[in-house]
Design a protein around this motif. Structure first.
Motif, PDB file in Angstrom:
ATOM      1  N   UNK A 265      49.669  50.566  31.065  1.00 54.73           N
ATOM      2  CA  UNK A 265      48.225  50.692  30.845  1.00 54.73           C
ATOM      3  C   UNK A 265      47.528  50.656  32.202  1.00 54.73           C
ATOM      4  N   UNK A 266      46.954  51.745  32.602  1.00 55.10           N
ATOM      5  CA  UNK A 266      46.334  51.837  33.927  1.00 55.10           C
ATOM      6  C   UNK A 266      44.986  51.123  33.987  1.00 55.10           C
ATOM      7  N   UNK A 267      44.283  51.069  32.862  1.00 58.77           N
ATOM      8  CA  UNK A 267      42.951  50.459  32.836  1.00 58.77           C
ATOM      9  C   UNK A 267      43.055  49.134  32.086  1.00 58.77           C
ATOM     10  N   UNK A 268      42.825  48.040  32.804  1.00 59.65           N
ATOM     11  CA  UNK A 268      42.954  46.698  32.227  1.00 59.65           C
ATOM     12  C   UNK A 268      41.716  45.885  32.591  1.00 59.65           C
ATOM     13  N   UNK A 269      41.182  45.159  31.621  1.00 61.68           N
ATOM     14  CA  UNK A 269      40.033  44.280  31.838  1.00 61.68           C
ATOM     15  C   UNK A 269      40.423  42.881  31.381  1.00 61.68           C
ATOM     16  N   UNK A 270      40.102  41.889  32.211  1.00 66.47           N
ATOM     17  CA  UNK A 270      40.397  40.493  31.883  1.00 66.47           C
ATOM     18  C   UNK A 270      39.110  39.825  31.394  1.00 66.47           C
ATOM     19  N   UNK A 271      39.164  39.237  30.197  1.00 68.14           N
ATOM     20  CA  UNK A 271      38.043  38.494  29.627  1.00 68.14           C
ATOM     21  C   UNK A 271      38.259  37.001  29.856  1.00 68.14           C
TER      22      UNK A 271
ATOM     23  N   UNK B 271      33.666  25.258  44.022  1.00 72.15           N
ATOM     24  CA  UNK B 271      33.868  26.399  43.128  1.00 72.15           C
ATOM     25  C   UNK B 271      35.260  26.315  42.505  1.00 72.15           C
ATOM     26  N   UNK B 272      35.489  27.159  41.493  1.00 71.27           N
ATOM     27  CA  UNK B 272      36.768  27.179  40.801  1.00 71.27           C
ATOM     28  C   UNK B 272      37.429  28.545  41.013  1.00 71.27           C
ATOM     29  N   UNK B 273      38.596  28.512  41.651  1.00 70.55           N
ATOM     30  CA  UNK B 273      39.349  29.744  41.900  1.00 70.55           C
ATOM     31  C   UNK B 273      40.315  29.965  40.736  1.00 70.55           C
ATOM     32  N   UNK B 274      40.197  31.135  40.095  1.00 64.37           N
ATOM     33  CA  UNK B 274      40.999  31.470  38.918  1.00 64.37           C
ATOM     34  C   UNK B 274      42.006  32.553  39.314  1.00 64.37           C
ATOM     35  N   UNK B 275      43.275  32.282  39.051  1.00 65.59           N
ATOM     36  CA  UNK B 275      44.348  33.235  39.343  1.00 65.59           C
ATOM     37  C   UNK B 275      44.977  33.667  38.021  1.00 65.59           C
TER      38      UNK B 275
ATOM     39  N   UNK C 164      42.602  40.127  39.504  1.00 68.00           N
ATOM     40  CA  UNK C 164      43.419  38.993  39.064  1.00 68.00           C
ATOM     41  C   UNK C 164      43.013  37.691  39.730  1.00 68.00           C
ATOM     42  N   UNK C 165      42.209  37.777  40.781  1.00 66.48           N
ATOM     43  CA  UNK C 165      41.739  36.595  41.495  1.00 66.48           C
ATOM     44  C   UNK C 165      40.225  36.625  41.561  1.00 66.48           C
ATOM     45  N   UNK C 166      39.580  35.619  41.014  1.00 70.04           N
ATOM     46  CA  UNK C 166      38.124  35.576  41.039  1.00 70.04           C
ATOM     47  C   UNK C 166      37.664  34.137  41.226  1.00 70.04           C
TER      48      UNK C 166
END
Length: 345
Positions: A152-158, A133-137, A178-180
C-alpha cells in the motif's frame, strides 16, 4: 424393448450407487479463508460423529493456473497457502474429505482478493518525553510477505491521545510520518496514545493498537524564584569553598616543603650519614703506615758519694711509661685526621 429397459435400469443403478458412495462421506462445513497480515489459511469444520479416520485435501487456483494441491490427505482441519500466494493475487480455494478410499464433493470458496480482504494488524507505538513534548514513534506491522509500504503506497496514521484517566477528552491527529511530536502538553503529566492505520485507496482500516502511556518531563521554562535560589546557593558555595581551597593548597605546599626542602646538604655530609659510623677513621687507620718513634733507654748511675740516691726506676717501668705516651699521641693524631676529613673540600 426389454433390452432397452434393462440398459436404462443399469444406468440408473450406477448413478444411484455413485450418489450413495458420495453421500457416505460428508462434505467439510464452514469453509473460510483466514487472512491476517497477508497470510492465507483455509479452515473448515467436520461433523464430530464422522470425523474419526477422515483425511482432507485442499487446493487453490488463480486466474492463470488450474487447481494445485497445497495439503494432501492430512488430518488437520486447516491448510496454509501463504507461501503459494502473492499479495496482488486473486484466488479460489477448495477442500474435500476422504474416508476409506471414498471422497466427498469439493467445497469451493468465492474469489479471494488478498490485498483487499486481509486484516492488517495494529502499528507498534513507542513514546519518549522530550523537553515537555511527547515524541511518538510508529512502526508498521510485520507482514507475512513484503512490507506494508510495498503493498500500500498511501498510508495514513490516525492518533488518539489523552491525559490518563480522562479518555473522554481524547484528541485526534493524522499524519503520514512515522515520527511526530505532540506539543502543548502539561509538564509532569501522564498521557496515553493509541494509533491505527488507514489506507485510502482501499478504504481499509487496520486494527487499533493498545494504549501506551508515558509521563511528560519539564517544558524547559524555569520560574524566577528558582533562578534566585540557584544564584544565592552558588554564591554561598563559592564564598565558602574558595578559602577552604586556599587553606588546603597552603598546607599541601608546607607539607611538600617539609618533605622536599630547598636547602641541600653537602655531598660529604650525605656520604657520612649514609655510610657506617667511624668508617672514615677506620679507613684512615688502615691506609696509614705505623710510625716507629726512635727512643733510647736512659740509665742513671750513682757515684756512691753522699747520701744514697733514690733507687733508679726499673727499666721495665720506664718502657711502660713510654708506651703510654705513644698511645696518647696516636689517639691525638686520629682525632686530627677525622677533623680534616669532615671539613668541606
Amino acid at each position: 424393448m426389454r433390452s432397452i429397459f434393462s440398459s436404462q435400469g443399469c444406468f440408473f443403478s450406477v448413478l444411484y450407487s455413485l450418489s450413495v458412495v458420495l453421500a457416505a462421506v460428508p462434505e467439510p462445513e464452514n469453509v473460510t479463508v483466514m487472512s491476517y497480515n497477508m497470510g492465507a489459511v483455509l479452515e473448515w469444520d467436520y461433523p464430530h460423529n464422522a470425523s474419526e479416520g477422515v483425511r482432507y485435501t485442499a487446493e487453490f487456483k488463480s486466474h492463470l493456473l488450474e487447481y494445485v494441491a497445497a495439503c494432501q490427505s492430512q488430518q488437520e482441519r486447516k491448510c496454509d497457502f501463504t507461501n503459494n500466494t502473492h499479495y496482488f493475487g486473486i484466488y479460489t480455494f477448495r477442500v474435500r474429505a476422504e474416508l476409506q478410499g471414498s471422497t466427498s464433493s469439493w467445497v469451493n470458496t468465492t474469489e479471494f482478493f488478498l490485498d483487499r480482504q486481509t486484516i492488517i494488524g495494529p502499528p507498534v507505538v513507542s513514546l519518549h518525553s522530550k523537553a515537555g513534548d511527547m515524541e511518538v514513534n510508529l512502526q508498521d506491522p510485520v507482514l507475512k510477505m513484503s512490507t506494508l509500504k510495498d503493498v500500500y503506497t498511501d498510508i495514513i496514521y490516525n492518533l488518539s491521545y489523552w491525559k490518563e484517566g480522562q479518555e473522554e477528552t481524547k484528541k485526534q491527529k493524522q499524519t503520514k510520518q512515522k515520527l511526530l511530536l505532540l506539543s502543548e502538553l502539561l509538564p509532569w503529566t501522564r498521557y496515553c496514545v493509541q494509533a491505527d492505520i488507514y489506507i485510502p485507496g482501499y478504504s481499509k482500516l487496520s486494527e487499533q493498537s493498545e494504549p501506551v502511556c508515558e509521563t511528560t518531563t519539564s517544558n524547559g521554562t524555569v520560574k524566577p524564584w528558582v533562578v534566585a535560589v540557584a544564584l544565592i546557593s552558588s554564591f554561598l558555595v563559592t564564598t565558602v569553598s574558595l578559602p577552604l581551597l586556599f587553606l588546603l593548597g597552603w598546607y599541601c605546599y608546607k607539607g611538600l616543603r617539609f618533605l622536599y626542602p630547598s636547602a641541600k646538604l653537602p655531598e660529604h655530609f650525605k656520604q657520612y650519614l649514609i655510610e657506617p659510623y667511624r668508617s672514615y677513621i677506620f679507613l684512615a687507620m688502615q691506609n696509614s703506615a705505623e710510625e716507629n718513634e726512635p727512643y733510647h733507654a736512659v740509665v742513671i748511675v750513682s757515684d756512691g758519694s753522699g747520701e744514697q740516691a733514690d733507687a733508679p726506676a726499673e727499666p721495665s717501668e720506664k718502657l711502660q711509661a713510654m708506651e703510654e705516651n705513644q698511645v696518647h699521641s696516636e689517639e691525638d693524631k686520629d682525632e686530627k685526621d677525622k677533623d680534616q676529613l669532615l671539613q668541606p673540600s
